[in-house]
Design a protein around this motif. Structure first.
Motif, PDB file in Angstrom:
ATOM      1  N   LEU A   1      -3.169  -9.934  -5.221  1.00  0.00           N
ATOM      2  CA  LEU A   1      -1.847 -10.565  -5.321  1.00  0.00           C
ATOM      3  C   LEU A   1      -1.924 -11.858  -4.523  1.00  0.00           C
ATOM      4  N   LEU A   2      -1.928 -12.980  -5.224  1.00  0.00           N
ATOM      5  CA  LEU A   2      -2.079 -14.282  -4.588  1.00  0.00           C
ATOM      6  C   LEU A   2      -0.742 -15.010  -4.608  1.00  0.00           C
ATOM      7  N   GLY A   3      -0.249 -15.347  -3.415  1.00  0.00           N
ATOM      8  CA  GLY A   3       1.022 -16.047  -3.357  1.00  0.00           C
ATOM      9  C   GLY A   3       1.279 -16.596  -1.970  1.00  0.00           C
ATOM     10  N   ALA A   4       2.161 -17.565  -1.901  1.00  0.00           N
ATOM     11  CA  ALA A   4       2.539 -18.150  -0.615  1.00  0.00           C
ATOM     12  C   ALA A   4       3.313 -17.126   0.204  1.00  0.00           C
ATOM     13  N   ASN A   5       3.473 -17.401   1.479  1.00  0.00           N
ATOM     14  CA  ASN A   5       4.296 -16.538   2.318  1.00  0.00           C
ATOM     15  C   ASN A   5       5.708 -16.473   1.748  1.00  0.00           C
ATOM     16  N   GLY A   6       6.245 -15.270   1.637  1.00  0.00           N
ATOM     17  CA  GLY A   6       7.581 -15.098   1.087  1.00  0.00           C
ATOM     18  C   GLY A   6       7.628 -14.973  -0.422  1.00  0.00           C
ATOM     19  N   ALA A   7       6.459 -14.892  -1.074  1.00  0.00           N
ATOM     20  CA  ALA A   7       6.426 -14.837  -2.534  1.00  0.00           C
ATOM     21  C   ALA A   7       6.771 -13.457  -3.083  1.00  0.00           C
TER      22      ALA A   7
ATOM     23  N   GLY B   1     -16.259   2.681  -5.537  1.00  0.00           N
ATOM     24  CA  GLY B   1     -15.340   3.159  -6.564  1.00  0.00           C
ATOM     25  C   GLY B   1     -13.889   3.196  -6.156  1.00  0.00           C
ATOM     26  N   LYS B   2     -13.563   2.705  -4.961  1.00  0.00           N
ATOM     27  CA  LYS B   2     -12.167   2.685  -4.524  1.00  0.00           C
ATOM     28  C   LYS B   2     -11.357   1.689  -5.367  1.00  0.00           C
ATOM     29  N   THR B   3     -10.094   2.005  -5.529  1.00  0.00           N
ATOM     30  CA  THR B   3      -9.139   1.091  -6.151  1.00  0.00           C
ATOM     31  C   THR B   3      -8.474   0.298  -5.035  1.00  0.00           C
ATOM     32  N   ILE B   4      -8.552  -1.031  -5.104  1.00  0.00           N
ATOM     33  CA  ILE B   4      -8.096  -1.847  -3.977  1.00  0.00           C
ATOM     34  C   ILE B   4      -7.078  -2.881  -4.432  1.00  0.00           C
ATOM     35  N   LEU B   5      -5.908  -2.837  -3.799  1.00  0.00           N
ATOM     36  CA  LEU B   5      -4.897  -3.883  -3.946  1.00  0.00           C
ATOM     37  C   LEU B   5      -5.002  -4.779  -2.724  1.00  0.00           C
ATOM     38  N   PHE B   6      -5.126  -6.070  -2.974  1.00  0.00           N
ATOM     39  CA  PHE B   6      -5.426  -7.015  -1.893  1.00  0.00           C
ATOM     40  C   PHE B   6      -4.488  -8.209  -2.001  1.00  0.00           C
ATOM     41  N   SER B   7      -3.654  -8.413  -0.985  1.00  0.00           N
ATOM     42  CA  SER B   7      -2.753  -9.563  -1.015  1.00  0.00           C
ATOM     43  C   SER B   7      -3.242 -10.635  -0.058  1.00  0.00           C
ATOM     44  N   THR B   8      -3.074 -11.883  -0.462  1.00  0.00           N
ATOM     45  CA  THR B   8      -3.496 -12.997   0.373  1.00  0.00           C
ATOM     46  C   THR B   8      -2.806 -14.277  -0.084  1.00  0.00           C
ATOM     47  N   HIS B   9      -2.741 -15.235   0.834  1.00  0.00           N
ATOM     48  CA  HIS B   9      -2.324 -16.585   0.454  1.00  0.00           C
ATOM     49  C   HIS B   9      -3.495 -17.551   0.552  1.00  0.00           C
ATOM     50  N   ILE B  10      -4.689 -17.001   0.865  1.00  0.00           N
ATOM     51  CA  ILE B  10      -5.878 -17.823   1.083  1.00  0.00           C
ATOM     52  C   ILE B  10      -6.701 -17.861  -0.204  1.00  0.00           C
TER      53      ILE B  10
END
Length: 252
Positions: free
Chosen positions: A41-47, A191-200
């Motif tokens: 999940l790529l987005g600015a702070n507050g997205a 094999g893990k399912t990974i949700l990863f959020s970042t603004h970088i």
């Protein structure tokens, strides 16, 4: 094709603010995440990244829409969802007066890891994350890098199939951030399912198999990097990101 482990449909969250009235933090978000995949999940702070992940992890209840983890609904079956999840955030505090070993034991027990296997699992995590020389030290005495390793270890100690990393490298220096990224890649390869959020942008480009660009609570585009490049005629992820957050185009 790998099995879908996380399924999100029409997920929305609104808050009421006394000064501003109703605020839509997340608006009709849809995506799927499969085993052996890092979904970004790529987005600015507050997205809306953290709000979305908190709904998936049952910390917040959705205003509308559904989310399922291994088929378990986050509203109707929150205990089952939490049992199958590990949640890591740079802002998640550790108990300062516990040792590293006590911390891992606590989180294994809280997450209902089999009691007869807890001790061996904790020692396995201590070895895997290079905590052997520090396992008996209180968290408050550890360096930032060591605390980070304990945090990752406590996230995975109960061996959940789905892992959430919410802005995990915030506040870390370059070497510790790279070390964390390597650890996340290893978990994906297991094999893990990974949700990863970042603004970088560089993190998303380096780690994510697929990326959802989120802006003002809405998913603007979803795809792998090559697909996003083809759809926008832009090469760099930064330019792709700008393309979508400054237009109404939501197709990939």
């Amino acid at each position: 094709m790998s099995a879908i482990q996380v399924e999100v449909q029409g997920l929305s969250k609104s808050f009421f603010d006394q000064a501003r009235g109703e605020i839509s933090a997340v608006r009709e978000v849809d995506f799927e995440c499969r085993s052996g995949e890092i979904f970004g999940l790529l987005g600015a702070n507050g997205a809306g990244k953290t709000t979305t992940l908190r709904m998936i992890s049952t910390v917040l209840q959705p205003s509308n829409g559904t989310a399922r983890v291994l088929g378990h609904d986050v509203v109707r079956e929150p205990v089952e969802v939490r049992r199958n999840l590990g949640f890591y955030s740079a802002s998640t505090a550790l108990y300062p007066r516990l040792t590293a070993r006590e911390t891992l034991t606590l989180f294994a027990r809280v997450n209902k890891y089999p009691a007869e296997r807890t001790s061996s699992r904790v020692e396995e995590m201590i070895e895997r994350f290079g905590l052997g020389d520090y396992a008996g030290a209180r968290i408050e005495k550890l360096s930032t890098g060591m605390k980070q390793k304990v945090s990752i270890a406590r996230t995975v100690v109960h061996d959940p199939p789905v892992l959430i990393f919410d802005e995990p490298t915030v506040g870390l220096d370059v070497l510790n951030a790279l070390d964390l990224q390597t650890g996340i890649q290893e978990l994906r390869d297991e094999g893990k399912t990974i949700l990863f959020s970042t603004h970088i942008m560089s993190e998303a480009e380096r780690l994510c198999d697929r990326i959802a660009i989120i802006d003002k609570g809405r998913i603007r585009a979803t795809g792998d990097l090559e697909g996003l490049r083809a759809a926008t005629s832009q090469h760099y992820l930064e330019d792709i990101f700008v393309h979508y957050v400054t237009s109404n185009d939501t197709s990939v």
